[in-house]
Design a protein around this motif. Structure first.
Motif, mmCIF file in Angstrom:
data_model
loop_
_atom_site.group_PDB
_atom_site.id
_atom_site.type_symbol
_atom_site.label_atom_id
_atom_site.label_comp_id
_atom_site.label_asym_id
_atom_site.label_seq_id
_atom_site.Cartn_x
_atom_site.Cartn_y
_atom_site.Cartn_z
ATOM 1 N N GLN A 1 -36.207 120.716 -29.899
ATOM 2 C CA GLN A 1 -36.688 122.053 -30.229
ATOM 3 C C GLN A 1 -37.221 122.807 -29.018
ATOM 4 N N ARG A 2 -37.608 122.081 -27.951
ATOM 5 C CA ARG A 2 -38.182 122.713 -26.768
ATOM 6 C C ARG A 2 -38.053 121.770 -25.581
ATOM 7 N N ARG A 3 -38.057 122.310 -24.365
ATOM 8 C CA ARG A 3 -38.036 121.453 -23.185
ATOM 9 C C ARG A 3 -39.335 120.681 -23.149
ATOM 10 N N LEU A 4 -39.239 119.377 -23.151
ATOM 11 C CA LEU A 4 -40.399 118.490 -23.196
ATOM 12 C C LEU A 4 -40.358 117.636 -21.934
ATOM 13 N N ILE A 5 -41.238 117.944 -21.004
ATOM 14 C CA ILE A 5 -41.096 117.464 -19.634
ATOM 15 C C ILE A 5 -42.198 116.472 -19.273
ATOM 16 N N ALA A 6 -41.792 115.290 -18.855
ATOM 17 C CA ALA A 6 -42.734 114.287 -18.352
ATOM 18 C C ALA A 6 -42.920 114.507 -16.856
ATOM 19 N N LEU A 7 -44.158 114.695 -16.430
ATOM 20 C CA LEU A 7 -44.462 114.912 -15.018
ATOM 21 C C LEU A 7 -44.672 113.561 -14.355
ATOM 22 N N VAL B 1 -41.001 108.502 -21.437
ATOM 23 C CA VAL B 1 -40.043 109.205 -20.582
ATOM 24 C C VAL B 1 -38.641 109.140 -21.164
ATOM 25 N N GLN B 2 -38.267 107.965 -21.666
ATOM 26 C CA GLN B 2 -36.897 107.751 -22.118
ATOM 27 C C GLN B 2 -36.607 108.315 -23.506
ATOM 28 N N HIS B 3 -37.585 108.272 -24.402
ATOM 29 C CA HIS B 3 -37.284 108.576 -25.801
ATOM 30 C C HIS B 3 -38.066 109.745 -26.396
ATOM 31 N N LEU B 4 -39.104 110.209 -25.718
ATOM 32 C CA LEU B 4 -39.839 111.370 -26.216
ATOM 33 C C LEU B 4 -39.585 112.614 -25.371
ATOM 34 N N ALA B 5 -39.513 112.458 -24.058
ATOM 35 C CA ALA B 5 -39.282 113.594 -23.165
ATOM 36 C C ALA B 5 -37.804 113.954 -23.104
ATOM 37 N N SER B 6 -37.538 115.224 -22.832
ATOM 38 C CA SER B 6 -36.157 115.672 -22.617
ATOM 39 C C SER B 6 -35.838 115.776 -21.131
ATOM 40 N N ASP B 7 -36.875 115.933 -20.312
ATOM 41 C CA ASP B 7 -36.704 116.137 -18.876
ATOM 42 C C ASP B 7 -37.813 115.425 -18.120
ATOM 43 N N THR B 8 -37.597 115.265 -16.817
ATOM 44 C CA THR B 8 -38.651 114.802 -15.921
ATOM 45 C C THR B 8 -38.833 115.842 -14.822
ATOM 46 N N LEU B 9 -39.991 115.819 -14.185
ATOM 47 C CA LEU B 9 -40.255 116.778 -13.114
ATOM 48 C C LEU B 9 -41.240 116.181 -12.136
ATOM 49 N N SER B 10 -40.971 116.407 -10.859
ATOM 50 C CA SER B 10 -41.876 115.991 -9.789
ATOM 51 C C SER B 10 -42.110 117.178 -8.869
ATOM 52 N N VAL B 11 -43.355 117.376 -8.453
ATOM 53 C CA VAL B 11 -43.641 118.448 -7.499
ATOM 54 C C VAL B 11 -43.522 117.955 -6.059
ATOM 55 N N GLY B 12 -43.147 116.697 -5.878
ATOM 56 C CA GLY B 12 -42.951 116.157 -4.538
ATOM 57 C C GLY B 12 -42.985 114.649 -4.558
ATOM 58 N N ARG B 13 -42.459 114.072 -3.518
ATOM 59 C CA ARG B 13 -42.392 112.618 -3.442
ATOM 60 C C ARG B 13 -43.698 112.041 -2.896
ATOM 61 N N TYR B 14 -44.744 112.201 -3.694
ATOM 62 C CA TYR B 14 -46.049 111.644 -3.394
ATOM 63 C C TYR B 14 -46.741 111.418 -4.726
#
Length: 227
Positions: free
Chosen positions: A87-93, A129-142
């Motif tokens: 229903q919406r973009r659901l993003i795991a940070l 991450v695998q079954h509830l989120a639709s996307d992942t997002l990182s603001v940087g490799r730290y």
């Protein structure tokens, strides 16, 4: 056109300051929303527990998948939390997620609604991450101590793209990495005084010739982008 942003965080009060920022107030007054939801308000575990020790051992605590499931189901009024991502973009940070760039921001700014899941401690149970989120997002490799600062970065980048956020329609037109600049960083800016410690403003910017100014700015932008 507005956007509804939900942030699932153990520290919703952190976003009180963020909401006071002028561009955020502008878009919220135009119909956008930014709501923070605390998973502790939905857990059925004693002591409002939301985390547990990792299987296999190791330091730190991990946010439980059942608690996040309860929070999503409770907030969105669904029996099966796995349907929320339909229903919406659901993003795991998460640190290893898709890197946030201008193209990703544009994608999110075009959505009617997004949900950001803030990790804490050692992060999420991978099933979140695998079954509830639709996307992942990182603001940087730290690694940050939690997803709240990353969520604010995402919200800031997305909300300032919306009409009326910056008060002037042209403010976001020629920004770093925008299509108008071919994806390059923004050109340098100068203001008064025209002379400072022997360092002057480039003559072209004082010429009044708008065509030459545009040409100079595009060239400097390309230089910064390595073109």
């Amino acid at each position: 056109m507005g956007i509804d942003i939900d942030v699932f965080t153990l520290f919703p009060e952190w976003f009180d300051w963020f909401r006071t920022q002028r561009h955020v107030r502008n878009v919220m007054e135009s119909g956008s929303s930014l709501e923070c939801i605390n998973p502790r308000d939905f857990t059925t575990l004693s002591g409002r527990q939301v985390d547990d020790t990792p299987f296999g051992g190791g330091a730190g605590m991990v946010l439980r998948v059942d608690v996040m499931e309860q929070a999503l189901s409770g907030h969105y009024g669904v029996q099966d939390a796995t349907v929320v991502r339909e229903q919406r973009r659901l993003i795991a940070l998460i640190p290893g997620g898709r890197i946030l760039d201008d193209a990703y921001v544009n994608e999110l700014a075009a959505e009617p609604s997004i949900t950001l899941l803030c990790g804490r401690y050692e992060g999420f149970d991978e099933r979140i991450v695998q079954h509830l989120a639709s996307d992942t997002l990182s603001v940087g490799r730290y690694v940050l101590s939690g997803g709240e600062l990353a969520a604010m970065v995402v919200c800031d980048a997305v909300l300032r793209k919306l009409p009326g956020a910056l008060g002037h329609a042209d403010s976001a037109e020629e920004e770093s990495f925008s299509d108008a600049l071919g994806g390059n960083p923004e050109y340098p800016h100068y203001t008064r005084p025209a002379q400072w410690r022997g360092h002057g403003v480039p003559d072209v910017l004082l010429s009044g010739n708008h065509a030459l100014v545009r040409q100079w700015r595009r060239a400097r932008s390309q230089e910064r982008g390595g073109a």
